[in-house]
Design a protein around this motif. Structure first.
Motif, PDB file in Angstrom:
ATOM      1  N   ALA A  96     -22.660 -11.901   9.447  1.00  0.00           N
ATOM      2  CA  ALA A  96     -23.984 -11.977   8.815  1.00  0.00           C
ATOM      3  C   ALA A  96     -25.043 -11.765   9.895  1.00  0.00           C
ATOM      4  CB  ALA A  96     -24.171 -13.329   8.151  1.00  0.00           C
ATOM      5  N   PRO A  97     -26.061 -10.968   9.609  1.00  0.00           N
ATOM      6  CA  PRO A  97     -27.133 -10.766  10.597  1.00  0.00           C
ATOM      7  C   PRO A  97     -27.805 -12.090  10.947  1.00  0.00           C
ATOM      8  CG  PRO A  97     -27.307  -9.179   8.801  1.00  0.00           C
ATOM      9  CD  PRO A  97     -26.273 -10.186   8.401  1.00  0.00           C
ATOM     10  N   ARG A  98     -28.205 -12.210  12.211  1.00  0.00           N
ATOM     11  CA  ARG A  98     -28.861 -13.432  12.667  1.00  0.00           C
ATOM     12  C   ARG A  98     -30.328 -13.494  12.269  1.00  0.00           C
ATOM     13  NH1 ARG A  98     -27.124 -13.329  18.846  1.00  0.00           N
ATOM     14  NH2 ARG A  98     -27.302 -11.123  18.423  1.00  0.00           N
ATOM     15  N   ALA A  99     -30.887 -12.356  11.898  1.00  0.00           N
ATOM     16  CA  ALA A  99     -32.300 -12.305  11.508  1.00  0.00           C
ATOM     17  C   ALA A  99     -32.406 -12.092  10.001  1.00  0.00           C
ATOM     18  CB  ALA A  99     -33.001 -11.170  12.245  1.00  0.00           C
ATOM     19  N   LEU A 100     -33.525 -12.473   9.461  1.00  0.00           N
ATOM     20  CA  LEU A 100     -33.803 -12.242   8.046  1.00  0.00           C
ATOM     21  C   LEU A 100     -34.137 -10.764   7.865  1.00  0.00           C
ATOM     22  CD1 LEU A 100     -34.170 -13.484   5.252  1.00  0.00           C
ATOM     23  CD2 LEU A 100     -36.561 -13.898   5.845  1.00  0.00           C
ATOM     24  N   LEU A 101     -33.419 -10.095   6.963  1.00  0.00           N
ATOM     25  CA  LEU A 101     -33.620  -8.671   6.731  1.00  0.00           C
ATOM     26  C   LEU A 101     -34.478  -8.444   5.494  1.00  0.00           C
ATOM     27  CD1 LEU A 101     -29.955  -7.399   7.245  1.00  0.00           C
ATOM     28  CD2 LEU A 101     -31.801  -7.470   8.937  1.00  0.00           C
ATOM     29  N   SER A 102     -35.165  -7.310   5.478  1.00  0.00           N
ATOM     30  CA  SER A 102     -35.894  -6.934   4.272  1.00  0.00           C
ATOM     31  C   SER A 102     -34.870  -6.708   3.168  1.00  0.00           C
ATOM     32  CB  SER A 102     -36.706  -5.660   4.510  1.00  0.00           C
ATOM     33  OG  SER A 102     -35.829  -4.554   4.644  1.00  0.00           O
ATOM     34  N   PRO A 103     -35.283  -6.794   1.902  1.00  0.00           N
ATOM     35  CA  PRO A 103     -34.324  -6.610   0.805  1.00  0.00           C
ATOM     36  C   PRO A 103     -33.576  -5.272   0.876  1.00  0.00           C
ATOM     37  CG  PRO A 103     -36.359  -7.520  -0.045  1.00  0.00           C
ATOM     38  CD  PRO A 103     -36.611  -7.175   1.400  1.00  0.00           C
ATOM     39  N   GLY A 104     -34.260  -4.203   1.272  1.00  0.00           N
ATOM     40  CA  GLY A 104     -33.613  -2.897   1.373  1.00  0.00           C
ATOM     41  C   GLY A 104     -32.510  -2.874   2.410  1.00  0.00           C
ATOM     42  N   TRP A 105     -32.820  -3.367   3.601  1.00  0.00           N
ATOM     43  CA  TRP A 105     -31.806  -3.402   4.657  1.00  0.00           C
ATOM     44  C   TRP A 105     -30.679  -4.351   4.277  1.00  0.00           C
ATOM     45  CZ3 TRP A 105     -31.028  -0.342   8.787  1.00  0.00           C
ATOM     46  CH2 TRP A 105     -32.065   0.498   9.189  1.00  0.00           C
ATOM     47  N   ALA A 106     -31.008  -5.477   3.703  1.00  0.00           N
ATOM     48  CA  ALA A 106     -29.976  -6.461   3.339  1.00  0.00           C
ATOM     49  C   ALA A 106     -28.993  -5.896   2.314  1.00  0.00           C
ATOM     50  CB  ALA A 106     -30.626  -7.732   2.804  1.00  0.00           C
ATOM     51  N   SER A 107     -29.483  -5.085   1.375  1.00  0.00           N
ATOM     52  CA  SER A 107     -28.601  -4.578   0.331  1.00  0.00           C
ATOM     53  C   SER A 107     -27.833  -3.326   0.741  1.00  0.00           C
ATOM     54  CB  SER A 107     -29.402  -4.307  -0.944  1.00  0.00           C
ATOM     55  OG  SER A 107     -30.384  -3.329  -0.708  1.00  0.00           O
ATOM     56  N   HIS A 108     -28.174  -2.725   1.869  1.00  0.00           N
ATOM     57  CA  HIS A 108     -27.515  -1.491   2.294  1.00  0.00           C
ATOM     58  C   HIS A 108     -26.797  -1.630   3.631  1.00  0.00           C
ATOM     59  CE1 HIS A 108     -29.060   0.779  -1.056  1.00  0.00           C
ATOM     60  NE2 HIS A 108     -30.276   0.330  -0.803  1.00  0.00           N
ATOM     61  N   THR A 109     -26.484  -2.856   4.029  1.00  0.00           N
ATOM     62  CA  THR A 109     -25.708  -3.071   5.245  1.00  0.00           C
ATOM     63  C   THR A 109     -24.499  -3.949   4.942  1.00  0.00           C
ATOM     64  OG1 THR A 109     -27.025  -4.992   5.899  1.00  0.00           O
ATOM     65  CG2 THR A 109     -27.724  -2.866   6.774  1.00  0.00           C
ATOM     66  N   GLU A 110     -23.502  -3.798   5.778  1.00  0.00           N
ATOM     67  CA  GLU A 110     -22.275  -4.577   5.633  1.00  0.00           C
ATOM     68  C   GLU A 110     -22.227  -5.734   6.618  1.00  0.00           C
ATOM     69  OE1 GLU A 110     -18.706  -2.195   5.511  1.00  0.00           O
ATOM     70  OE2 GLU A 110     -19.846  -0.495   4.742  1.00  0.00           O
ATOM     71  N   GLY A 111     -23.323  -5.979   7.319  1.00  0.00           N
ATOM     72  CA  GLY A 111     -23.378  -7.042   8.312  1.00  0.00           C
ATOM     73  C   GLY A 111     -23.810  -6.465   9.645  1.00  0.00           C
ATOM     74  N   ALA A 112     -23.574  -7.225  10.695  1.00  0.00           N
ATOM     75  CA  ALA A 112     -23.979  -6.809  12.036  1.00  0.00           C
ATOM     76  C   ALA A 112     -22.798  -6.912  12.989  1.00  0.00           C
ATOM     77  CB  ALA A 112     -25.134  -7.668  12.531  1.00  0.00           C
ATOM     78  N   LEU A 113     -22.784  -6.006  13.934  1.00  0.00           N
ATOM     79  CA  LEU A 113     -21.809  -6.027  15.022  1.00  0.00           C
ATOM     80  C   LEU A 113     -22.596  -6.063  16.323  1.00  0.00           C
ATOM     81  CD1 LEU A 113     -19.420  -3.313  13.635  1.00  0.00           C
ATOM     82  CD2 LEU A 113     -18.817  -5.702  13.998  1.00  0.00           C
ATOM     83  N   GLU A 114     -22.017  -6.664  17.350  1.00  0.00           N
ATOM     84  CA  GLU A 114     -22.730  -6.797  18.606  1.00  0.00           C
ATOM     85  C   GLU A 114     -22.165  -5.836  19.634  1.00  0.00           C
ATOM     86  OE1 GLU A 114     -23.643 -10.445  21.553  1.00  0.00           O
ATOM     87  OE2 GLU A 114     -24.090 -10.765  19.417  1.00  0.00           O
ATOM     88  N   LEU A 115     -23.073  -5.136  20.319  1.00  0.00           N
ATOM     89  CA  LEU A 115     -22.706  -4.206  21.389  1.00  0.00           C
ATOM     90  C   LEU A 115     -23.540  -4.540  22.613  1.00  0.00           C
ATOM     91  CD1 LEU A 115     -21.138  -1.651  22.287  1.00  0.00           C
ATOM     92  CD2 LEU A 115     -23.133  -0.337  21.540  1.00  0.00           C
ATOM     93  N   ASP A 116     -22.902  -4.996  23.660  1.00  0.00           N
ATOM     94  CA  ASP A 116     -23.582  -5.370  24.903  1.00  0.00           C
ATOM     95  C   ASP A 116     -24.741  -6.332  24.651  1.00  0.00           C
ATOM     96  OD1 ASP A 116     -21.830  -3.713  26.311  1.00  0.00           O
ATOM     97  OD2 ASP A 116     -23.169  -1.974  26.118  1.00  0.00           O
ATOM     98  N   GLY A 117     -24.516  -7.302  23.778  1.00  0.00           N
ATOM     99  CA  GLY A 117     -25.520  -8.317  23.487  1.00  0.00           C
ATOM    100  C   GLY A 117     -26.565  -7.903  22.459  1.00  0.00           C
TER     101      GLY A 117
END
Length: 143
Positions: A102-123
């Protein structure tokens, strides 16, 4: 490989596309508009004797493009069809182990509905784009 991703930028936001759905990256030179198309369909583009639908992800994400589109597109396949998805930039192909969180930040409704989550790359947390929902467009076309 399920952990291979393409780093892109959409609307100034760095994000990831699963490499498994990416065919190529091309320059889009001429887009033919389609009357009465939904806002995320920019038009049609000819690539190697094939006609592809050009998708602008920003309307699906609830954002407006500040200027005309750039000339880069990622050719993606969804449900047996190829689409040209406009992007601001293409950075690199990377391997990232682990499942999207789950993303650590609050996403806009558009981004929230069109993403599968977050992955971390070099922090840096990068949103994993759900390509099929971007192709389908905004969830509420009346908005």
């Amino acid at each position: 490989m399920h952990n291979l991703y393409l780093i892109i930028a959409i609307g100034g936001q760095r994000a990831l596309l699963p490499a498994a759905c990416v065919e190529s990256v091309v320059e889009v030179t001429e887009i033919t508009s389609v009357p009465c198309a939904p806002p995320h369909v920019r038009g049609l583009f000819a690539l190697r004797s094939r006609v592809l639908t050009v998708i602008d992800p920003l309307p699906a994400l609830g954002e407006r493009r500040a200027s005309d589109h750039g000339d880069q597109a990622v050719i993606v396949h969804v449900d047996g069809h190829l689409y040209a998805m406009l992007v601001d930039d293409v950075d690199d192909v990377v391997v990232i182990d682990g499942a999207p969180a789950a993303p650590r930040a609050l996403l806009s409704p558009g981004w929230a509905s069109h993403t599968e989550g977050a992955l971390e790359l070099d922090g840096e947390p990068l949103l994993l784009i759900d390509v099929a929902t971007i192709i389908a467009g905004p969830l509420d076309l009346a908005a």
